[in-house]
Design an enzyme around this catalytic site. Structure first.
Site, PDB file in Angstrom:
ATOM      1  N   HIS A 122       0.874  -1.176   0.000  1.00 51.24           N
ATOM      2  CA  HIS A 122       0.000   0.000   0.000  1.00 51.24           C
ATOM      3  C   HIS A 122       0.917   1.234   0.000  1.00 51.24           C
ATOM      4  O   HIS A 122       2.022   1.186   0.558  1.00 51.24           O
ATOM      5  CB  HIS A 122      -0.835  -0.045   1.280  1.00 51.24           C
ATOM      6  CG  HIS A 122      -1.889   0.994   1.387  1.00 51.24           C
ATOM      7  ND1 HIS A 122      -1.627   2.290   1.764  1.00 51.24           N
ATOM      8  CD2 HIS A 122      -3.226   0.943   1.179  1.00 51.24           C
ATOM      9  CE1 HIS A 122      -2.753   2.981   1.788  1.00 51.24           C
ATOM     10  NE2 HIS A 122      -3.752   2.178   1.435  1.00 51.24           N
ATOM     11  N   ASP A 199       2.981  -4.610   8.038  1.00 51.50           N
ATOM     12  CA  ASP A 199       1.824  -3.727   7.958  1.00 51.50           C
ATOM     13  C   ASP A 199       0.597  -4.647   8.063  1.00 51.50           C
ATOM     14  O   ASP A 199       0.269  -5.364   7.113  1.00 51.50           O
ATOM     15  CB  ASP A 199       1.884  -2.982   6.612  1.00 51.50           C
ATOM     16  CG  ASP A 199       0.573  -2.322   6.249  1.00 51.50           C
ATOM     17  OD1 ASP A 199      -0.386  -2.420   7.030  1.00 51.50           O
ATOM     18  OD2 ASP A 199       0.510  -1.711   5.159  1.00 51.50           O
ATOM     19  N   GLN A 202      -4.582  -5.170   6.784  1.00 52.40           N
ATOM     20  CA  GLN A 202      -5.574  -6.118   6.245  1.00 52.40           C
ATOM     21  C   GLN A 202      -5.531  -7.464   6.960  1.00 52.40           C
ATOM     22  O   GLN A 202      -6.284  -8.377   6.606  1.00 52.40           O
ATOM     23  CB  GLN A 202      -5.346  -6.334   4.738  1.00 52.40           C
ATOM     24  CG  GLN A 202      -5.472  -5.086   3.898  1.00 52.40           C
ATOM     25  CD  GLN A 202      -6.894  -4.523   3.878  1.00 52.40           C
ATOM     26  OE1 GLN A 202      -7.869  -5.218   4.171  1.00 52.40           O
ATOM     27  NE2 GLN A 202      -7.022  -3.257   3.524  1.00 52.40           N
ATOM     28  N   LYS A 225     -10.575  -0.794  10.112  1.00 50.83           N
ATOM     29  CA  LYS A 225     -10.787  -1.929   9.199  1.00 50.83           C
ATOM     30  C   LYS A 225     -11.226  -3.176   9.958  1.00 50.83           C
ATOM     31  O   LYS A 225     -11.464  -4.225   9.373  1.00 50.83           O
ATOM     32  CB  LYS A 225      -9.500  -2.233   8.423  1.00 50.83           C
ATOM     33  CG  LYS A 225      -9.118  -1.091   7.474  1.00 50.83           C
ATOM     34  CD  LYS A 225      -7.907  -1.443   6.664  1.00 50.83           C
ATOM     35  CE  LYS A 225      -7.285  -0.232   6.031  1.00 50.83           C
ATOM     36  NZ  LYS A 225      -7.968   0.214   4.811  1.00 50.83           N
ATOM     37  N   CYS A 376      -4.707   2.382  -3.731  1.00 48.04           N
ATOM     38  CA  CYS A 376      -3.448   2.864  -3.108  1.00 48.04           C
ATOM     39  C   CYS A 376      -2.332   1.843  -3.263  1.00 48.04           C
ATOM     40  O   CYS A 376      -1.495   1.684  -2.344  1.00 48.04           O
ATOM     41  CB  CYS A 376      -3.643   3.215  -1.631  1.00 48.04           C
ATOM     42  SG  CYS A 376      -4.793   4.547  -1.383  1.00 48.04           S
TER      43      CYS A 376
HETATM   44  N1  PMP Z   1      -1.714  -0.710   4.544  1.00 43.50           N
HETATM   45  C1  PMP Z   1      -2.658  -1.444   3.964  1.00 43.50           C
HETATM   46  C2  PMP Z   1      -2.313  -2.828   3.499  1.00 43.50           C
HETATM   47  C3  PMP Z   1      -3.935  -0.939   3.799  1.00 43.50           C
HETATM   48  O1  PMP Z   1      -4.871  -1.672   3.206  1.00 43.50           O
HETATM   49  C4  PMP Z   1      -4.227   0.360   4.265  1.00 43.50           C
HETATM   50  C5  PMP Z   1      -5.597   0.963   4.106  1.00 43.50           C
HETATM   51  N2  PMP Z   1      -6.168   0.810   2.853  1.00 43.50           N
HETATM   52  C6  PMP Z   1      -3.204   1.084   4.873  1.00 43.50           C
HETATM   53  C7  PMP Z   1      -1.960   0.525   4.998  1.00 43.50           C
HETATM   54  C8  PMP Z   1      -3.427   2.465   5.386  1.00 43.50           C
HETATM   55  O2  PMP Z   1      -4.318   2.456   6.461  1.00 43.50           O
HETATM   56  P1  PMP Z   1      -4.921   3.813   7.041  1.00 43.50           P
HETATM   57  O3  PMP Z   1      -5.448   4.581   5.871  1.00 43.50           O
HETATM   58  O4  PMP Z   1      -5.991   3.356   7.975  1.00 43.50           O
HETATM   59  O5  PMP Z   1      -3.801   4.505   7.733  1.00 43.50           O
END
Ligand code: PMP
Length: 419
Positions: A122, A199, A202, A225, A376
């Site tokens: 991401h 990270d 997910q 999430k 993203c």
């Molecule tokens: N890493 C991953 C794998 C994600 O899916 C996301 C959110 N789509 C993020 C980081 C970022 O999370 P946040 O926008 O809640 O900071």
């Protein structure tokens, strides 16, 4: 025998109940819906328990402080972390990654360093490193993926060297839904003597996480999430690493003493939590964890996987649709333990003749909420040689009727767009 029942779970989610006739919400990987238990806990806090924390000398403030700190203990327990002091509350996963990047940039990263990511990250786990690489001059590597949608361990072995400072990857891909072979990566990082960060944005919605047995140095995730509120997330780090890192923000709560000549820093975790935090959010996150832990979580994971398989099979009847999820048989995907799991049920797909945005907008007219675009994860889309995909991310409260609604919408879209 699973005790998990999506039909029962649906009753816990006011939004799902309210829109059950008109909405198939299949975008939980972007942000999940909230059970009434979380909403009510936050409501109770704001109605009857609110005061600023850590500095009040009166009962209300002490009670709020206790609730906030109790959440830290619950999070530590959720991550099977040895010490709640190693849990830092942040605004979310993005801020937690930036905090680590900032922390390592001070004394651990130099122009000679190398940082290894993967092409499936991401942007939250790419851009902070790119910003630093530009400033400090270190080299960034991006691991390719195998056919199974996980990082190529053989390439990692080649890349790791005494120059490697950090390997940072997503525990679960937000596009492919695949789960990384974390233990193998962790062993390689240990052998190479570098930090390993996961990270978990997910992963925590679906998996039981044990940071000790995963062998990571840092683990980050977002509350929103996994049934919790937005605006709050967690960085877990090994005590020694956190102690070595400088504070991220300066301000109240992170100091021991301030004079006109300077300041001294307090201990972890408060050293990283300057200013008034999202108290209600942290308390809501605890409620979300209590909620998730009250469920048969393995049953829930298999439910998400089964819905993913149901969708994947249904998409096979569309000659112009290409899916980006594991091809493995259904029996190999469902699991009897979290350790065995290889996928969380996310199905990304593209249509060869209809743009993802057009399909998502059309699906919306059928009451289907899908994500469309690059999610993203632009480098991953380039790697997959597609500019955009649609993503359906089934979660606790989805059912086969939601997938059927999506399939119906896709058939209808083809009638309109391919006519
Ligand atoms: N890493 C991953 C794998 C994600 O899916 C996301 C959110 N789509 C993020 C980081 C970022 O999370 P946040 O926008 O809640 O900071």
């Amino acid at each position: 025998m699973t005790t998990f029942s999506a039909e029962k779970i649906r009753q816990d989610f006011p939004l799902i109940k309210h829109h059950h006739k008109t909405l198939a919400f299949l975008d939980s990987a972007a942000s999940s819906q909230k059970p009434h238990q979380v909403i009510e806990r936050m409501d109770r806090y704001y109605r009857y328990e609110h005061a600023n924390i850590h500095r009040g000398l009166y009962a209300l403030s002490e009670k709020a402080t206790q609730a906030y700190e109790q959440s830290r203990t619950t999070v530590a327990d959720f991550l099977t972390a040895p010490d709640p002091k190693e849990v830092i509350f942040t605004r979310g996963c993005t801020e937690a990654i930036n905090l680590v990047a900032h922390g390592l940039s001070h004394s651990k990263l130099s122009a000679r360093s190398e940082v290894i990511l993967s092409v499936a990250e991401h942007h939250a786990n790419i851009v902070p490193w790119q910003m630093l690489a530009k400033k400090i001059g270190f080299k960034l590597h991006f691991l390719p993926l195998t056919e199974n949608g996980v990082v190529d361990i053989e390439v990692l072995k080649e890349l790791l060297s005494e120059r490697t400072t950090l390997v940072s990857i997503a525990h679960v891909s937000n596009v492919l839904g695949t789960i990384q072979p974390v233990q193998a990566i962790s062993q390689l990082c240990k052998d190479a003597g570098c930090y390993f960060m996961l990270d978990g944005a997910q992963a925590t919605p679906h998996l039981e996480v044990d940071v000790t047995s995963l062998g990571v140095d840092f683990y980050v995730f977002s509350s929103h999430k996994m049934c919790g509120p937005t605006g709050v997330g967690v960085l877990w780090g090994k005590r020694q690493h956190l102690e070595e890192m400088p504070p991220y923000h300066g301000g109240g709560d992170m100091i021991e003493k301030v004079t006109v000549d300077g300041f001294s820093i307090t201990d972890i975790p408060h050293k990283f939590e300057a200013g008034t935090p999202h108290i209600a959010g942290v308390i809501g996150l605890e409620a979300a964890i209590i909620y998730l832990k009250s469920l048969d979580r393995l049953g829930a994971l298999n439910h998400d996987i089964e819905l993913g398989i149901y969708l994947r099979e249904a998409l096979r009847s569309f000659p112009y649709i290409r899916t980006y999820c594991p091809n493995t048989t259904a029996s190999a995907l469902t699991c009897t333990s979290f350790l065995e799991a290889s996928w969380v049920g996310i199905v990304s797909f593209s249509h060869l003749k209809i743009h993802a945005h057009d399909l998502a907008c059309f699906a919306d007219t059928y009451g289907v909420a899908l994500r469309a675009g690059h999610h993203c994860a632009m480098p991953l889309h380039s790697y997959l040689k597609t500019s955009s995909t649609l993503r359906a991310s089934p979660y606790l409260y989805n059912n086969c009727a939601d997938v059927d609604r999506l399939i119906e919408a896709l058939h209808a879209a083809e009638k309109v767009f391919l006519a």
